[in-house]
Design a protein around this motif. Structure first.
Motif, PDB file in Angstrom:
ATOM      1  N   LEU A 139       0.821  -1.207   0.000  1.00  0.00           N
ATOM      2  CA  LEU A 139       0.000   0.000   0.000  1.00  0.00           C
ATOM      3  C   LEU A 139       0.854   1.255   0.000  1.00  0.00           C
ATOM      4  N   SER A 140       0.379   2.258  -0.711  1.00  0.00           N
ATOM      5  CA  SER A 140       1.042   3.560  -0.696  1.00  0.00           C
ATOM      6  C   SER A 140       0.564   4.359   0.509  1.00  0.00           C
ATOM      7  N   ARG A 141       1.233   5.466   0.766  1.00  0.00           N
ATOM      8  CA  ARG A 141       0.848   6.325   1.892  1.00  0.00           C
ATOM      9  C   ARG A 141      -0.583   6.827   1.729  1.00  0.00           C
ATOM     10  N   SER A 142      -0.946   7.231   0.518  1.00  0.00           N
ATOM     11  CA  SER A 142      -2.289   7.782   0.298  1.00  0.00           C
ATOM     12  C   SER A 142      -3.360   6.705   0.451  1.00  0.00           C
ATOM     13  N   GLU A 143      -3.068   5.487   0.007  1.00  0.00           N
ATOM     14  CA  GLU A 143      -4.029   4.396   0.150  1.00  0.00           C
ATOM     15  C   GLU A 143      -4.253   4.048   1.620  1.00  0.00           C
ATOM     16  N   LEU A 144      -3.177   4.034   2.382  1.00  0.00           N
ATOM     17  CA  LEU A 144      -3.280   3.739   3.815  1.00  0.00           C
ATOM     18  C   LEU A 144      -4.062   4.832   4.535  1.00  0.00           C
ATOM     19  N   ASP A 145      -3.808   6.082   4.161  1.00  0.00           N
ATOM     20  CA  ASP A 145      -4.529   7.194   4.784  1.00  0.00           C
ATOM     21  C   ASP A 145      -6.012   7.147   4.438  1.00  0.00           C
ATOM     22  N   CYS A 146      -6.334   6.759   3.212  1.00  0.00           N
ATOM     23  CA  CYS A 146      -7.732   6.622   2.791  1.00  0.00           C
ATOM     24  C   CYS A 146      -8.441   5.581   3.650  1.00  0.00           C
ATOM     25  N   LEU A 147      -7.792   4.455   3.887  1.00  0.00           N
ATOM     26  CA  LEU A 147      -8.372   3.397   4.727  1.00  0.00           C
ATOM     27  C   LEU A 147      -8.537   3.861   6.164  1.00  0.00           C
ATOM     28  N   ALA A 148      -7.537   4.581   6.667  1.00  0.00           N
ATOM     29  CA  ALA A 148      -7.590   5.058   8.058  1.00  0.00           C
ATOM     30  C   ALA A 148      -8.725   6.053   8.255  1.00  0.00           C
ATOM     31  N   ARG A 149      -8.883   6.985   7.335  1.00  0.00           N
ATOM     32  CA  ARG A 149      -9.931   7.994   7.453  1.00  0.00           C
ATOM     33  C   ARG A 149     -11.324   7.368   7.429  1.00  0.00           C
ATOM     34  N   ALA A 150     -11.466   6.263   6.698  1.00  0.00           N
ATOM     35  CA  ALA A 150     -12.763   5.600   6.595  1.00  0.00           C
ATOM     36  C   ALA A 150     -13.050   4.683   7.782  1.00  0.00           C
ATOM     37  N   GLY A 151     -12.086   4.531   8.690  1.00  0.00           N
ATOM     38  CA  GLY A 151     -12.291   3.648   9.842  1.00  0.00           C
ATOM     39  C   GLY A 151     -12.076   2.184   9.509  1.00  0.00           C
ATOM     40  N   ALA A 152     -11.477   1.898   8.348  1.00  0.00           N
ATOM     41  CA  ALA A 152     -11.298   0.513   7.921  1.00  0.00           C
ATOM     42  C   ALA A 152     -10.103  -0.163   8.576  1.00  0.00           C
ATOM     43  N   LEU A 153      -9.348   0.588   9.394  1.00  0.00           N
ATOM     44  CA  LEU A 153      -8.189   0.016  10.092  1.00  0.00           C
ATOM     45  C   LEU A 153      -8.438  -0.114  11.592  1.00  0.00           C
TER      46      LEU A 153
ATOM     47  N   SER B 232     -14.701  11.635  19.478  1.00  0.00           N
ATOM     48  CA  SER B 232     -16.019  11.609  20.097  1.00  0.00           C
ATOM     49  C   SER B 232     -17.012  10.957  19.150  1.00  0.00           C
ATOM     50  N   GLU B 233     -18.202  10.631  19.659  1.00  0.00           N
ATOM     51  CA  GLU B 233     -19.213  10.016  18.806  1.00  0.00           C
ATOM     52  C   GLU B 233     -19.586  10.945  17.658  1.00  0.00           C
ATOM     53  N   ALA B 234     -19.708  12.232  17.944  1.00  0.00           N
ATOM     54  CA  ALA B 234     -20.057  13.195  16.897  1.00  0.00           C
ATOM     55  C   ALA B 234     -18.962  13.252  15.831  1.00  0.00           C
ATOM     56  N   GLN B 235     -17.700  13.204  16.255  1.00  0.00           N
ATOM     57  CA  GLN B 235     -16.601  13.217  15.295  1.00  0.00           C
ATOM     58  C   GLN B 235     -16.599  11.948  14.448  1.00  0.00           C
ATOM     59  N   GLU B 236     -16.906  10.816  15.082  1.00  0.00           N
ATOM     60  CA  GLU B 236     -16.982   9.558  14.337  1.00  0.00           C
ATOM     61  C   GLU B 236     -18.077   9.622  13.270  1.00  0.00           C
ATOM     62  N   VAL B 237     -19.239  10.143  13.635  1.00  0.00           N
ATOM     63  CA  VAL B 237     -20.350  10.254  12.689  1.00  0.00           C
ATOM     64  C   VAL B 237     -19.963  11.169  11.524  1.00  0.00           C
ATOM     65  N   TYR B 238     -19.320  12.291  11.846  1.00  0.00           N
ATOM     66  CA  TYR B 238     -18.879  13.230  10.809  1.00  0.00           C
ATOM     67  C   TYR B 238     -17.914  12.542   9.838  1.00  0.00           C
ATOM     68  N   GLU B 239     -16.909  11.831  10.383  1.00  0.00           N
ATOM     69  CA  GLU B 239     -15.922  11.146   9.535  1.00  0.00           C
ATOM     70  C   GLU B 239     -16.566  10.034   8.719  1.00  0.00           C
ATOM     71  N   ASP B 240     -17.498   9.291   9.323  1.00  0.00           N
ATOM     72  CA  ASP B 240     -18.190   8.236   8.594  1.00  0.00           C
ATOM     73  C   ASP B 240     -18.884   8.784   7.351  1.00  0.00           C
ATOM     74  N   HIS B 241     -19.646   9.850   7.534  1.00  0.00           N
ATOM     75  CA  HIS B 241     -20.393  10.426   6.411  1.00  0.00           C
ATOM     76  C   HIS B 241     -19.451  11.024   5.366  1.00  0.00           C
ATOM     77  N   ALA B 242     -18.331  11.590   5.836  1.00  0.00           N
ATOM     78  CA  ALA B 242     -17.394  12.219   4.907  1.00  0.00           C
ATOM     79  C   ALA B 242     -16.697  11.188   4.023  1.00  0.00           C
ATOM     80  N   HIS B 243     -16.381  10.011   4.576  1.00  0.00           N
ATOM     81  CA  HIS B 243     -15.558   9.055   3.852  1.00  0.00           C
ATOM     82  C   HIS B 243     -16.294   7.791   3.407  1.00  0.00           C
ATOM     83  N   LEU B 244     -17.512   7.581   3.928  1.00  0.00           N
ATOM     84  CA  LEU B 244     -18.305   6.415   3.533  1.00  0.00           C
ATOM     85  C   LEU B 244     -19.674   6.783   2.977  1.00  0.00           C
ATOM     86  N   GLY B 245     -20.152   7.973   3.325  1.00  0.00           N
ATOM     87  CA  GLY B 245     -21.495   8.376   2.912  1.00  0.00           C
ATOM     88  C   GLY B 245     -22.577   7.784   3.792  1.00  0.00           C
ATOM     89  N   LEU B 246     -22.206   7.158   4.900  1.00  0.00           N
ATOM     90  CA  LEU B 246     -23.162   6.547   5.827  1.00  0.00           C
ATOM     91  C   LEU B 246     -22.454   6.304   7.150  1.00  0.00           C
TER      92      LEU B 246
END
Length: 447
Positions: free
Chosen positions: A235-249, A308-322
């Motif tokens: 994985l490249s740095r950008s691919e790893l960061d994409c996974l991390a932002r989406a909560g996939a790690l 926080s829960e609110a931050q998690e919800v914000y990140e979920d919608h930003a990177h997963l759409g749900l």
């Protein structure tokens, strides 16, 4: 064309069915005196107004074009004249003409209706008896239809189906079902539904080729940490960061903030040094060599505080759409006075017909059918379900800005009930977008 409500009322036994004579009964008896199918309109013109088969077919063609070029008017005059000559009342003749005119907006042959009915029945059967498989199939067919992935997932979870988040340790590319081993001695029941595992395809910015490398590497050896993931899947740095932002790690790092931090300390895969095929250090000549041997030794861990829960919800919608966490309305309702008197979708059935009500929700859909005379149908989503809102043209014209631009909308209006169908007739609209901040919420608007 004044056909829908009379048919439903007659079907439900709320209105008596009257036929002008036996000829009309023979044509419209199956549909309770209301012309529903194209074939009925043709037969009605022949029986009641004396049209020839050719004239009736010309009427059928004109119905589809009447709004564009006014072709229906001569046929209407001929219909009324023919019906009056055969002893029908003028009121009845005009009503039939009105129905034919309305039929031209959305009418089709009986065979067409039967095809749609079959699809509807099969879809309803699958949704009732196999809700997990039905939802998973819809998710894998996105983008399509009226409902977003977020709405589909909320609905299936309200029906008791477990949905697992996207994760590099479990997800394949598409959404999938987690099937339990089948015991042939035990009957399959509706309660024994499989879980849904969200796929890597839900991650915004992640391509399928990257996902396939992750899946292939995981089959060789389950991931134990981020270093092993990076080196096995290259994985490249950008691919790893994409996974991390989406909560996939999260299974490897604990939470997305920690994952992003740890990802910065993992050296990306370098093809020049990872190609062992031309190296004397080829693992095929060294049986004790494993993929994890390529990873650097772990540095001293720094543990970041979880979002926080609110931050998690914000990140979920930003990177997963749900999000599989609590709905944004559930987080906001108790914190802001403007929402505290608003009823939820689940509370609306207990509110009386024509009673005043306040509701609020994320705007997930706006519809303005051409046949609705300027009426707009709005769908609001809260933590318990959907609220259907009707906005008359006068209200829409006075409050166009919140209607067309709000992401979080508060509506004051009255409850309208007809059987099990509940609408809110809007009187006042208020945007509450300031409460959402930059949360990514999108509506599907149809015209």
């Amino acid at each position: 064309g004044d056909m829908v409500h009379p048919y439903l009322k007659r079907r439900n036994g709320q209105e008596e069915v009257h036929y002008a004579n036996e000829e009309i009964r023979e044509v419209l008896g199956r549909t309770l005196g209301v012309p529903i199918f194209q074939e009925q309109v043709i037969k009605l013109a022949m029986v009641a107004a004396g049209f020839s088969a050719g004239e009736a077919d010309q009427l059928r063609r004109a119905m589809a074009r009447w709004k564009r070029n006014g072709e229906l008017k001569p046929f209407q005059d001929k219909l009324i004249k023919g019906m009056l000559e055969r002893g029908y009342e003028l009121e009845f003749a005009e009503k039939i003409c009105l129905q034919i005119q309305g039929f031209g907006e959305y009418g089709f042959p009986e065979s067409h209706a039967a095809s749609f009915a079959l699809l509807t029945y099969v879809s309803a059967w699958l949704k009732y008896y196999e809700p997990a498989a039905f939802c998973c199939a819809l998710l894998n067919s996105q983008p399509m239809g009226f409902y977003s992935s977020s709405q589909l997932i909320q609905d299936v979870r309200r029906h008791g189906i477990t949905v697992h988040p996207v994760d590099v340790c479990d997800s394949v590319w598409e959404n999938s079902l987690e099937l339990e081993p089948i015991n042939s001695l035990e009957p399959c029941t509706q309660s024994s539904q499989p879980d849904i595992q969200l796929g890597l395809s839900k991650i915004k910015g992640l391509n399928q080729h990257t996902a396939e490398r992750i899946i292939h590497a995981r089959k060789r050896s389950p991931f134990k940490d981020l270093s092993q993931l990076v080196y096995q899947a290259q994985l490249s740095r950008s691919e790893l960061d994409c996974l991390a932002r989406a909560g996939a790690l999260n299974k490897l790092a604990g939470h997305r903030y920690q994952a992003r931090w740890e990802a910065q300390g993992v050296e990306p895969s370098r093809p020049l040094f990872n190609d062992h095929s031309n190296s004397s250090f080829n693992s095929s000549s060294n049986p004790s060599h494993t993929a994890t041997d390529d990873a650097p030794a772990e540095a001293t861990q720094i543990q970041l505080p979880a979002p926080s829960e609110a931050q998690e919800v914000y990140e979920d919608h930003a990177h997963l759409g749900l999000s599989l966490r609590r709905h944004p309305l559930a987080l906001l309702r108790d914190q802001h006075k403007i929402l505290q008197r608003c009823k939820t979708a689940a509370q609306l059935p207990s509110i009386g017909h024509k009673r005043f009500v306040q509701v609020a929700g994320l705007v997930t859909g706006r519809q303005r059918p051409m046949t609705a005379s300027g009426v707009i149908f709005l769908t609001l989503e809260d933590e318990t379900g959907n609220v259907n809102v009707i906005i008359w043209r006068s209200v829409a014209e006075r409050q166009r800005t919140p209607l067309m631009s709000a992401r979080l909308l508060k509506v004051k209006g009255t409850v309208e009930k007809e059987g099990s169908v509940i609408h809110v007739i809007a009187g006042h609209l208020q945007s509450c977008d300031e409460l959402l901040g930059s949360l990514a919420v999108h509506s599907r608007d149809f015209h």
